[in-house]
Motif scaffolding. Sequence first.
Motif, mmCIF file in Angstrom:
data_model
loop_
_atom_site.group_PDB
_atom_site.id
_atom_site.type_symbol
_atom_site.label_atom_id
_atom_site.label_comp_id
_atom_site.label_asym_id
_atom_site.label_seq_id
_atom_site.Cartn_x
_atom_site.Cartn_y
_atom_site.Cartn_z
ATOM 1 N N LEU A 229 2.629 -1.038 -3.238
ATOM 2 C CA LEU A 229 2.821 0.315 -3.743
ATOM 3 C C LEU A 229 1.629 0.782 -4.558
ATOM 4 O O LEU A 229 1.386 1.960 -4.673
ATOM 5 C CB LEU A 229 4.083 0.364 -4.602
ATOM 6 C CG LEU A 229 5.359 0.113 -3.840
ATOM 7 C CD1 LEU A 229 6.547 0.172 -4.771
ATOM 8 C CD2 LEU A 229 5.501 1.153 -2.759
ATOM 9 N N MET A 230 0.936 -0.136 -5.146
ATOM 10 C CA MET A 230 -0.185 0.297 -5.966
ATOM 11 C C MET A 230 -1.413 -0.482 -5.578
ATOM 12 O O MET A 230 -1.344 -1.652 -5.266
ATOM 13 C CB MET A 230 0.123 0.096 -7.440
ATOM 14 C CG MET A 230 -0.599 -1.063 -8.097
ATOM 15 S SD MET A 230 -0.216 -1.076 -9.829
ATOM 16 C CE MET A 230 -1.257 0.231 -10.385
ATOM 17 N N GLU A 231 -2.470 0.186 -5.604
ATOM 18 C CA GLU A 231 -3.710 -0.464 -5.270
ATOM 19 C C GLU A 231 -4.773 0.110 -6.189
ATOM 20 O O GLU A 231 -5.033 1.294 -6.183
ATOM 21 C CB GLU A 231 -4.060 -0.195 -3.805
ATOM 22 C CG GLU A 231 -5.256 -0.956 -3.312
ATOM 23 C CD GLU A 231 -5.505 -0.648 -1.840
ATOM 24 O OE1 GLU A 231 -6.301 -1.343 -1.224
ATOM 25 O OE2 GLU A 231 -4.891 0.301 -1.336
ATOM 26 N N ILE A 232 -5.327 -0.737 -7.006
ATOM 27 C CA ILE A 232 -6.434 -0.298 -7.838
ATOM 28 C C ILE A 232 -7.649 -1.034 -7.335
ATOM 29 O O ILE A 232 -7.784 -2.232 -7.481
ATOM 30 C CB ILE A 232 -6.164 -0.589 -9.326
ATOM 31 C CG1 ILE A 232 -5.017 0.279 -9.807
ATOM 32 C CG2 ILE A 232 -7.412 -0.338 -10.144
ATOM 33 C CD1 ILE A 232 -5.028 0.546 -11.287
ATOM 34 N N GLY B 210 -5.703 6.213 -0.221
ATOM 35 C CA GLY B 210 -4.941 5.129 -0.831
ATOM 36 C C GLY B 210 -3.508 5.520 -1.063
ATOM 37 O O GLY B 210 -3.028 6.525 -0.553
ATOM 38 N N ARG B 211 -2.850 4.709 -1.792
ATOM 39 C CA ARG B 211 -1.427 4.921 -2.036
ATOM 40 C C ARG B 211 -1.193 5.093 -3.526
ATOM 41 O O ARG B 211 -1.886 4.509 -4.337
ATOM 42 C CB ARG B 211 -0.623 3.735 -1.527
ATOM 43 C CG ARG B 211 -0.895 3.435 -0.089
ATOM 44 C CD ARG B 211 -0.071 2.262 0.354
ATOM 45 N NE ARG B 211 -0.395 1.936 1.739
ATOM 46 C CZ ARG B 211 -1.397 1.156 2.099
ATOM 47 N NH1 ARG B 211 -2.164 0.611 1.163
ATOM 48 N NH2 ARG B 211 -1.644 0.900 3.350
ATOM 49 N N PHE B 212 -0.215 5.901 -3.828
ATOM 50 C CA PHE B 212 0.052 6.181 -5.218
ATOM 51 C C PHE B 212 1.536 6.148 -5.491
ATOM 52 O O PHE B 212 2.357 6.307 -4.600
ATOM 53 C CB PHE B 212 -0.498 7.560 -5.604
ATOM 54 C CG PHE B 212 -1.972 7.673 -5.368
ATOM 55 C CD1 PHE B 212 -2.852 7.307 -6.345
ATOM 56 C CD2 PHE B 212 -2.448 8.104 -4.148
ATOM 57 C CE1 PHE B 212 -4.213 7.389 -6.125
ATOM 58 C CE2 PHE B 212 -3.801 8.192 -3.915
ATOM 59 C CZ PHE B 212 -4.688 7.834 -4.912
ATOM 60 N N MET B 213 1.821 5.938 -6.728
ATOM 61 C CA MET B 213 3.207 5.995 -7.155
ATOM 62 C C MET B 213 3.223 6.746 -8.448
ATOM 63 O O MET B 213 2.359 6.557 -9.280
ATOM 64 C CB MET B 213 3.728 4.586 -7.381
ATOM 65 C CG MET B 213 5.089 4.558 -8.017
ATOM 66 S SD MET B 213 5.740 2.883 -8.000
ATOM 67 C CE MET B 213 7.305 3.161 -8.823
ATOM 68 N N LYS B 214 4.173 7.571 -8.608
ATOM 69 C CA LYS B 214 4.200 8.328 -9.846
ATOM 70 C C LYS B 214 5.575 8.279 -10.464
ATOM 71 O O LYS B 214 6.581 8.089 -9.809
ATOM 72 C CB LYS B 214 3.746 9.762 -9.639
ATOM 73 C CG LYS B 214 4.615 10.599 -8.763
ATOM 74 C CD LYS B 214 3.976 11.961 -8.629
ATOM 75 C CE LYS B 214 4.876 12.916 -7.891
ATOM 76 N NZ LYS B 214 4.320 14.269 -7.826
ATOM 77 N N LYS C 288 6.409 -7.086 -0.251
ATOM 78 C CA LYS C 288 7.254 -5.915 -0.167
ATOM 79 C C LYS C 288 7.400 -5.493 1.284
ATOM 80 O O LYS C 288 6.497 -5.709 2.091
ATOM 81 C CB LYS C 288 6.641 -4.786 -0.990
ATOM 82 C CG LYS C 288 6.521 -5.147 -2.459
ATOM 83 C CD LYS C 288 7.200 -4.102 -3.323
ATOM 84 C CE LYS C 288 7.262 -4.550 -4.770
ATOM 85 N NZ LYS C 288 6.151 -4.031 -5.556
ATOM 86 N N PRO C 289 8.525 -4.859 1.629
ATOM 87 C CA PRO C 289 8.722 -4.403 2.999
ATOM 88 C C PRO C 289 7.653 -3.411 3.425
ATOM 89 O O PRO C 289 7.295 -3.348 4.576
ATOM 90 C CB PRO C 289 10.102 -3.751 2.964
ATOM 91 C CG PRO C 289 10.349 -3.443 1.529
ATOM 92 C CD PRO C 289 9.634 -4.516 0.754
ATOM 93 N N GLN C 290 7.145 -2.639 2.521
ATOM 94 C CA GLN C 290 6.052 -1.756 2.868
ATOM 95 C C GLN C 290 4.803 -2.200 2.114
ATOM 96 O O GLN C 290 4.885 -2.983 1.190
ATOM 97 C CB GLN C 290 6.385 -0.313 2.529
ATOM 98 C CG GLN C 290 6.707 -0.115 1.072
ATOM 99 C CD GLN C 290 7.719 0.976 0.898
ATOM 100 O OE1 GLN C 290 8.405 1.348 1.832
ATOM 101 N NE2 GLN C 290 7.816 1.501 -0.308
#
Lengths: 242, 242
Positions: B83-86, B235-239, B78-80
Motif C-alpha cells: 500500500l505504501m512505497e517510499i 506510485g501508490r498512495f494511501m490517505k 498483502k493481497p494487493q
Amino acid sequence: MIVLDDGPAPLYQRVKQLIVQNVASGAWGPDHKIPSENELVRDLGISRMTVHRALRELTSEGMLVRVHGVGTFVAGAKPQAPLMEIRSIADEIRERGHEHRAEVIWHQVEEAPADVASQFSVMPGTQLYHTVLTNLENEVPIQLEDRWVNPAAVPRYLEIDPARVTPHHYLMQQAPLSEGEHIIEAVLAEPWERKHLQIDKTEPCLLIRRRTWSNGQIISAARLLYPGARYRLGGRFMKRGS
Amino acid sequence: MIVLDDGPAPLYQRVKQLIVQNVASGAWGPDHKIPSENELVRDLGISRMTVHRALRELTSEGMLVRVHGVGTFVAGAKPQAPLMEIRSIADEIRERGHEHRAEVIWHQVEEAPADVASQFSVMPGTQLYHTVLTNLENEVPIQLEDRWVNPAAVPRYLEIDPARVTPHHYLMQQAPLSEGEHIIEAVLAEPWERKHLQIDKTEPCLLIRRRTWSNGQIISAARLLYPGARYRLGGRFMKRGS
DNA sequence: GTTATAGTGTTGTCTAGACAACTATGAGGC
DNA sequence: GCCTCATAGTTGTCTAGACAACACTATAAC
C-alpha cells in the motif's frame, strides 16, 4: 444531556460515535473543549479505561487533540491544507461548468468474490451491495465506478437511485468519513469496461482504488477507472501502511 | 528468550518495539504465529491489558493480523501490492540506467522555525537536524531535498555524509518505517531553490511533502521539489485524516 | 510586586481480575 | 464414517482502582 446510543457495538465504539456525532453536527466546533474523562465516566456510567480508549483512538485518527494536564479539544483547522480530500466526480464536473449524468449498470446484492471479501475482511460469499455505473461529462464517459458497500454499515443503500443521488454523497451523509485509502496505478481496461467507457483497446487508464472507513468500520471499496486521455489527477494524498 | 529493553519509554511502547524488532530482523517472518497474550504476560511479567494495547496498535498499523479465538500473526504479503512505497530518488535514477550524484548544500543542527516545529510537534527553536541537497541525474538537477530529522530518534544522523549515504537509506535502516504521509502540490520555486535546480522563474515544480514515522515517533519531514519538465510522479498512495 | 509553594484537575499509564465471543480439537454417540 | 457436544486456548471488552506526569491557580512568604 449526554447519552450513549444502545446497540450491540462495544462500549468504546459507542463513545467514539457520540463524540463524532457532536463534532459532525457542529455542536462541538474546532478547539471546543470536550468533557473530561472523569465527567464522561460520571455522565455515561462507564469506566475510565473505556472512555480513555475511545478518546485515544479518536486522537490518533486526527479528530481530537489532547494536551496532558489540560484537556481534550476538537481538532481545529490544520496548519496545512486538509490532508485528505475525497471528491465527488459529479462535483468536479459541475465545477468545470459541464453537464453530469450517470448511467447505472448494476445496483444489487451480490456475493463477494475473494478479492473483494479480503478488502472487507469478510468471508468470500458474504452478501454485499454492488453498484457499477459510468459518469459522463457532457455525454462523454469519463469514469467507470465499480463500488462495493458494507450492508451492516449502510443497510438502506440499495434503496437509492444512483442516477439521481450519487453513491458518494449518500455514503458521506450516512457515515461521516474518518479514514480513507487510495491506490493509484495505470492499467489497461477489461473488455466490458472498455465498452462502457467507449475507449480503444490500447488506451491506458488511471485506476484509483479507494476504500473508506467510518468510525473504524469499513464502509465502501471502489474501483474508479479513468480513461487516460480524458482525465488528470490532482490533489493531496497521505499514505500509511505495513 | 524474550526480554524487554529498559528505558524511560512506556511499557506498551517497549512491547511494540520488541515485536517490531523480531519482525524487522526476520526472526518472525510473514504468517508467523507470535506468542499469545498470556504467554507474553507470563514471560514479560506485565499485565495483559498492556500487552493487549501493544498488539492492538500494531494490528491497526498493519504489522500484525489478529484472529479472534485463534491467535496473532505477522502480516504476510498483502493481497494487493504494497500500500505504501517510499522510494529513493537515487534508486529510481539508477534503475533508469543513469548516473546519480548528490550535492550537499547544508548538513547541520538548526533551530526549528515555526512551520517545521509544528510538523514535529515540538516548540519552535528546538534543535533539529537539517539537510539540504540536490540530486542530479546525469549531472542534471532533478530534485531538491530539504529534510528535517528528529535527533531524539536518530541521534547519529549528522555523522553520515549525505553525498555518499543517502539520508533516505540511512533513516530507513535506523528506524523501520511504520507510517508515512505525502502531500503533493504544484508550486513555483523560491529563488534560492531555482538557483540549485537551474530552472527558470516560471517553471512549475512538483512539491512533495513527505513525513515518516517509526513506531509512533516522527522521524523525518522532507520537502522534495521536482522541476515539472524533468519529472513525472507515479506510485501508490494511501490517505487518511480528519 | 514578585516569587515559591501547595492544591486541584487533567491526561497517561499500569495492574489484576472478570466475563464474553470465537476457533479448533477431540471424545463420544449414532 | 459422520455428527454433536464439551473443553481448552485465544482474543475482545470492561471494570475499579492506583499512581505518575503535567498544567494551571490560588495562596503564602518575602
